[in-house]
Write a protein that holds these residues in place. Structure first.
Motif, short mmCIF file in Angstrom:
data_model
loop_
_atom_site.label_atom_id
_atom_site.label_comp_id
_atom_site.label_asym_id
_atom_site.label_seq_id
_atom_site.Cartn_x
_atom_site.Cartn_y
_atom_site.Cartn_z
N THR A 253 0.82 -1.22 0.00
CA THR A 253 0.00 0.00 0.00
C THR A 253 0.85 1.27 0.00
N VAL A 254 2.17 1.13 0.01
CA VAL A 254 3.06 2.28 -0.11
C VAL A 254 3.72 2.21 -1.48
N ASP A 255 3.56 3.26 -2.27
CA ASP A 255 4.01 3.28 -3.66
C ASP A 255 5.52 3.46 -3.76
N ALA A 256 6.20 2.51 -4.41
CA ALA A 256 7.65 2.61 -4.56
C ALA A 256 8.06 3.82 -5.37
N PHE B 292 3.27 18.74 -3.02
CA PHE B 292 3.77 17.56 -3.72
C PHE B 292 2.59 16.65 -4.01
N THR B 293 2.47 16.22 -5.26
CA THR B 293 1.39 15.34 -5.69
C THR B 293 1.98 14.16 -6.43
N SER B 294 1.55 12.96 -6.08
CA SER B 294 2.03 11.73 -6.74
C SER B 294 0.84 10.83 -7.03
N VAL B 295 0.79 10.31 -8.27
CA VAL B 295 -0.27 9.39 -8.66
C VAL B 295 0.37 8.25 -9.45
N THR B 296 0.05 7.01 -9.06
CA THR B 296 0.55 5.83 -9.77
C THR B 296 -0.60 4.86 -10.00
N ALA B 297 -0.75 4.42 -11.24
CA ALA B 297 -1.74 3.40 -11.58
C ALA B 297 -1.00 2.21 -12.19
N THR C 263 -4.21 -14.43 -11.16
CA THR C 263 -3.24 -13.77 -10.29
C THR C 263 -3.21 -12.26 -10.51
N GLY C 264 -3.78 -11.77 -11.61
CA GLY C 264 -3.70 -10.36 -11.93
C GLY C 264 -4.60 -9.48 -11.06
N TYR C 265 -4.26 -8.22 -10.97
CA TYR C 265 -5.04 -7.23 -10.23
C TYR C 265 -4.57 -5.84 -10.65
N SER C 266 -5.24 -4.81 -10.17
CA SER C 266 -4.88 -3.42 -10.45
C SER C 266 -4.78 -2.63 -9.15
N GLN C 267 -4.01 -1.54 -9.19
CA GLN C 267 -3.78 -0.75 -7.98
C GLN C 267 -3.65 0.72 -8.34
N LEU C 268 -4.14 1.57 -7.44
CA LEU C 268 -4.01 3.02 -7.57
C LEU C 268 -3.46 3.59 -6.28
N ASP C 269 -2.42 4.42 -6.38
CA ASP C 269 -1.80 5.05 -5.21
C ASP C 269 -1.72 6.56 -5.43
N VAL C 270 -2.10 7.31 -4.41
CA VAL C 270 -2.07 8.77 -4.49
C VAL C 270 -1.43 9.31 -3.21
N VAL C 271 -0.52 10.27 -3.37
CA VAL C 271 0.07 10.99 -2.24
C VAL C 271 -0.10 12.48 -2.50
N SER D 78 -4.33 4.43 -0.96
CA SER D 78 -3.96 3.26 -1.75
C SER D 78 -5.17 2.35 -1.83
N THR D 79 -5.49 1.88 -3.04
CA THR D 79 -6.61 0.97 -3.20
C THR D 79 -6.33 0.01 -4.33
N THR D 80 -6.89 -1.18 -4.25
CA THR D 80 -6.70 -2.21 -5.26
C THR D 80 -8.05 -2.77 -5.70
N THR D 81 -8.01 -3.52 -6.79
CA THR D 81 -9.14 -4.38 -7.12
C THR D 81 -9.04 -5.63 -6.24
N ASP D 82 -9.95 -6.58 -6.42
CA ASP D 82 -9.82 -7.86 -5.74
C ASP D 82 -8.48 -8.50 -6.11
N ILE D 83 -7.81 -9.11 -5.12
CA ILE D 83 -6.52 -9.78 -5.35
C ILE D 83 -6.71 -11.27 -5.12
N PRO D 84 -6.70 -12.08 -6.18
CA PRO D 84 -6.88 -13.53 -6.00
C PRO D 84 -5.77 -14.14 -5.16
N ARG D 85 -6.14 -15.01 -4.24
CA ARG D 85 -5.18 -15.75 -3.42
C ARG D 85 -4.83 -17.03 -4.19
N PHE D 86 -3.73 -16.98 -4.95
CA PHE D 86 -3.41 -18.04 -5.90
C PHE D 86 -3.26 -19.40 -5.25
#
Length: 739
Positions: free
Chosen positions: A125-128, A204-209, A256-264, A284-292
């Motif tokens: 949940t912390v964007d690299a 400071f603004t940061s957005v990662t998809a 196994t795939g998913y999507s994520q959005l992070d904003v600071v 920080s938010t994600t779609t559903d994350i399958p537990r493989f």
């Protein structure tokens, strides 16, 4: 694809060869790096600290070009990381994992009341891409951070707003942008951040998809276990029924795939010199994350689950920071950081052929405040402060009929309305006795309170309520000696504790691995748990030749009392089985074991070479055993490390590296089930290594391109305790733009 791989490999090797005659040496930062996390407020040189600290800078993170923060830690070679799904990443420090490693972002602790003992993915949940640096403190960190820092602390610092310089008459702007594509999971990442600076204000603004497809594993290896890790079949919902479908591409790990959005978003206001106000918002938010690993779990020869996913993982944090730096009789620096966090996570589980999906949702509201002060008195430095936190857990259980949409209440994972609160005060002292001898010491008093009341409507818990109130006094003392000829010797003794949280004390959880029983097992509450306590001893010897060589060897030995482990458990009425969701289970519970011991060594090396080259190496070895039960401890990683040769000259930066893990035999696995033995080979976790190449070229002052090839040999391997196979050959391409 083969031509692309050959071209990328050739390009990187030619880059090394073409510049081999240039005479220069890359810079070694080493022990001159300044770290903040060891003392929370005022930076100190690593050389002055008795505790092992590793620093991963934004520049290093950029070269690693990781998909997630967990991948940055893994590829550094300093931290072992476990994964149960693509959207996973659980760091391990000195044999401690999950809720025994403290995560801190911008001075605010992330660990909350429901951090579990197994494996966690919360660091994702912390964007690299928004990080300025990461600092990894190994060993007990209770004096500065309180509960949970048994194995260490991972402090993450996001980038800061920058004020305009004193000569500017208008706004100063800076932007950094990234587009990245990687083949192993068909990852697509877009990132932008920008700062706007005036004389007194800055933002400071940061957005990662990021979007991930299914992960492809390697094709080569495991000759003794053909087909290991292949996905032969999976479950789909077709025409209202669950159907088992053959997998046409067995190396593709389905779902196994998913999507994520992070904003600071940060806003800085500095009305006058010596006074700063900082508002820090993070989402920080994600779609559903399958537990493989669960989706590939079999029962009676057939796939057990039609669905097993973590619901959207959400983290919202708002903090305010007041910093005063004008000298005062009580402080030279004062920092006050109140914060609020809203965390939401869920589990969505449906058995094959069943219409009802069990949805367990947890919402945690965390209020916290930190006060940290620093005062310098000649050869003495004093750091002191206080911290309070309060967690409120809202736990929801619903059974959703996927055919009709009907919703009915089910048992919750935790008692609804549970609370977890902490308070602590600390003081730490540093004395520069001479130019070559530095003493560090500190004390902290902590208090933790936990309350939970059980609802017996769906599960007949043997307990009505849990109330705990415990305290701990922890300390450390360390000495650093600067010896002749660049030698440095340091030693540290530190204590630490971890109070059982709501997850330890009150969770109800079906466990499907590691017990070898004919019937399933269920972890049930145990209100009699005591805090875990550690005493950590470590010593480090290093040799430094400025800008040429840094070699360090650290030995550590930790005694762990009242370690929390999962064992067979009888209820107060003597029952060893129980009914849950219509099935009979053997009962397990988290219990305290008498004493455990963990010891090991870790080494770091940097060697500057001619022709703009530098050689880096890391190696960590850990052993741990439950002395009371005479069995191996869980979470003890095998031997692991990394070696890298880096070339840097003008606009070109290129690196060839090897990342490796040793073997872990079946006899070395813990019986608790946390190490996921059923996900390994019949011989346990096999040793592996990957060869990797990365390069970055600064085309213009504003534009840079990066390319890399990870796992060049397309090795098929699975990291110890992981439930998903690691990525196969992975080609990544990135474009960066800064202005």
């Amino acid at each position: 694809m083969k031509h692309t791989i050959l071209f990328s490999s050739s390009f990187l090797f030619i880059s090394f060869a073409a510049t081999a005659q240039l005479a220069d040496t890359t810079r070694i930062v080493g022990l001159n790096e300044v770290v903040v996390s060891a003392n929370r407020i005022q930076g100190e040189r690593k050389a002055d600290l008795p505790q092992q600290v590793d620093v991963l800078s934004a520049r290093q993170i950029s070269l690693l070009n990781p998909a997630t923060t967990a991948d940055a830690l893994l590829n550094s070679g300093w931290v072992f990381v476990q994964k149960s799904q693509l959207g996973g990443g659980s760091p391990v420090l000195r044999g401690f994992e999950a809720n025994k490693v403290l995560l801190v972002v911008d001075g605010v602790r992330l660990n909350n009341a429901i951090y579990r003992a197994g494996h966690l993915q919360n660091i994702l949940t912390v964007d690299a891409n928004a990080l300025d640096r990461m600092e990894i403190l190994s060993g007990a960190g209770a004096v500065m951070y309180g509960s949970d820092a048994l194995g260490g602390v991972i402090s993450l610092y996001t980038k800061q707003p920058r004020l305009a310089d004193s000569t500017s008459t208008g706004v100063q702007a800076h932007t950094s942008n990234l587009l990245r594509y990687a083949t192993a999971a068909r990852e697509k990442t877009a990132h932008t951040d920008f700062t706007l600076g005036w004389r007194r204000w800055a933002t400071f603004t940061s957005v990662t998809a990021t979007d991930f497809d299914d992960l492809r594993k390697g094709r080569n290896g495991f000759d003794d276990y053909p087909g290991f890790g292949e996905v032969k079949e999976y479950v789909e919902r077709q025409n209202g029924k669950d159907v088992v479908v053959p997998n046409q591409h067995v190396n593709r790990q389905k779902f196994t795939g998913y999507s994520q959005l992070d904003v600071v978003q940060k806003v800085l206001f500095q009305p006058r010199a010596g006074q700063r106000h900082l508002l820090n918002l993070q989402l920080s938010t994600t779609t559903d994350i399958p537990r493989f690993d669960r989706l590939q779990t079999y029962r009676n020869g057939a796939l057990r689950y039609a669905e097993w996913e973590y619901g959207p993982q959400k983290r919202l944090m708002a903090s305010y920071q007041l910093e005063l730096t004008r000298p005062h009789v009580l402080y030279d620096v004062l920092r006050l950081t109140p914060a609020v966090q809203d965390v939401e996570e869920s589990r969505l589980v449906r058995d094959f052929g069943k219409d009802v999906r069990q949805e367990n949702t947890e919402k945690v509201r965390v209020l916290s405040a930190n006060l940290d002060l620093f005062k310098e008195l000649k050869q003495h430095e004093l750091r002191y402060g206080a911290e309070v936190t309060r967690n409120k857990v809202h736990s929801i259980g619903e059974g959703v009929n996927v055919a009709t949409g009907a919703v009915a209440p089910i048992v919750t994972r935790y008692p609804n309305g549970s609370t977890y609160a902490t308070a602590g005060v600390y003081a730490a002292h540093r004395w520069e006795i001479t130019d070559r001898l530095i003493l560090s010491d500190g004390l902290r008093f902590s208090n933790v309170q936990v309350e939970a009341a059980f609802d017996r409507k769906f599960f007949d818990s043997p307990y009505n309520a849990i109330k705990q109130n415990s305290s701990s006094l922890d300390g450390n003392v360390g000495l650093v000696a600067m010896l002749p000829a660049g030698l440095r010797l340091s030693g540290l003794v530190a204590t630490g504790f971890r109070n059982p949280n709501v997850d330890d004390l009150s969770r109800t959880f079906e466990q499907t691995a590691g017990t070898g029983q004919a019937i399933g097992t269920l972890i049930i509450p145990n209100p009699g748990l005591k805090p875990e306590r550690v005493v950590n001893y470590e010593m480090e010897l290093s040799e430094t030749i400025e800008n040429r060589l840094l070699v360090s060897l650290t030995g550590f030995y930790t005694t762990l009392r009242n370690a929390l482990v999962v064992r067979p458990f009888a209820t107060p009425t003597g029952q060893t089985t129980t009914e849950f969701n219509g099935q009979t289970y053997q009962t397990l519970a988290t219990v305290n074991t008498g004493e455990a011991r963990i010891h090991g060594i870790s080494s770091r090396a940097q060697l500057g070479l001619p022709a703009h080259l530098r050689l880096d190496g890391t190696l960590t070895y850990t052993q741990g055993r439950d002395q009371s039960a005479d069995v191996p401890l869980d979470h003890i990683s095998p031997l692991y490390g990394r070696g890298a040769l880096t070339y840097q000259h003008r606009g070109l930066l290129a690196e060839g590296s090897v990342l490796f893990n040793g073997r872990k035999t079946v006899a070395q696995y813990s019986p608790s089930g946390e190490d996921n033995l059923p996900q390994a080979t019949p011989a346990g976790a096999l040793g592996w290594y990957t060869l990797n190449l990365r390069t970055s070229y600064q085309v213009t002052p504003r534009w840079a391109v990066q390319a890399g090839l990870e796992n060049i040999l397309d090795t098929n391997y699975r990291v110890f305790a992981s439930g998903i196979s690691a990525p196969g050959r992975n080609l990544f391409l990135s474009i960066r733009f800064e202005r």
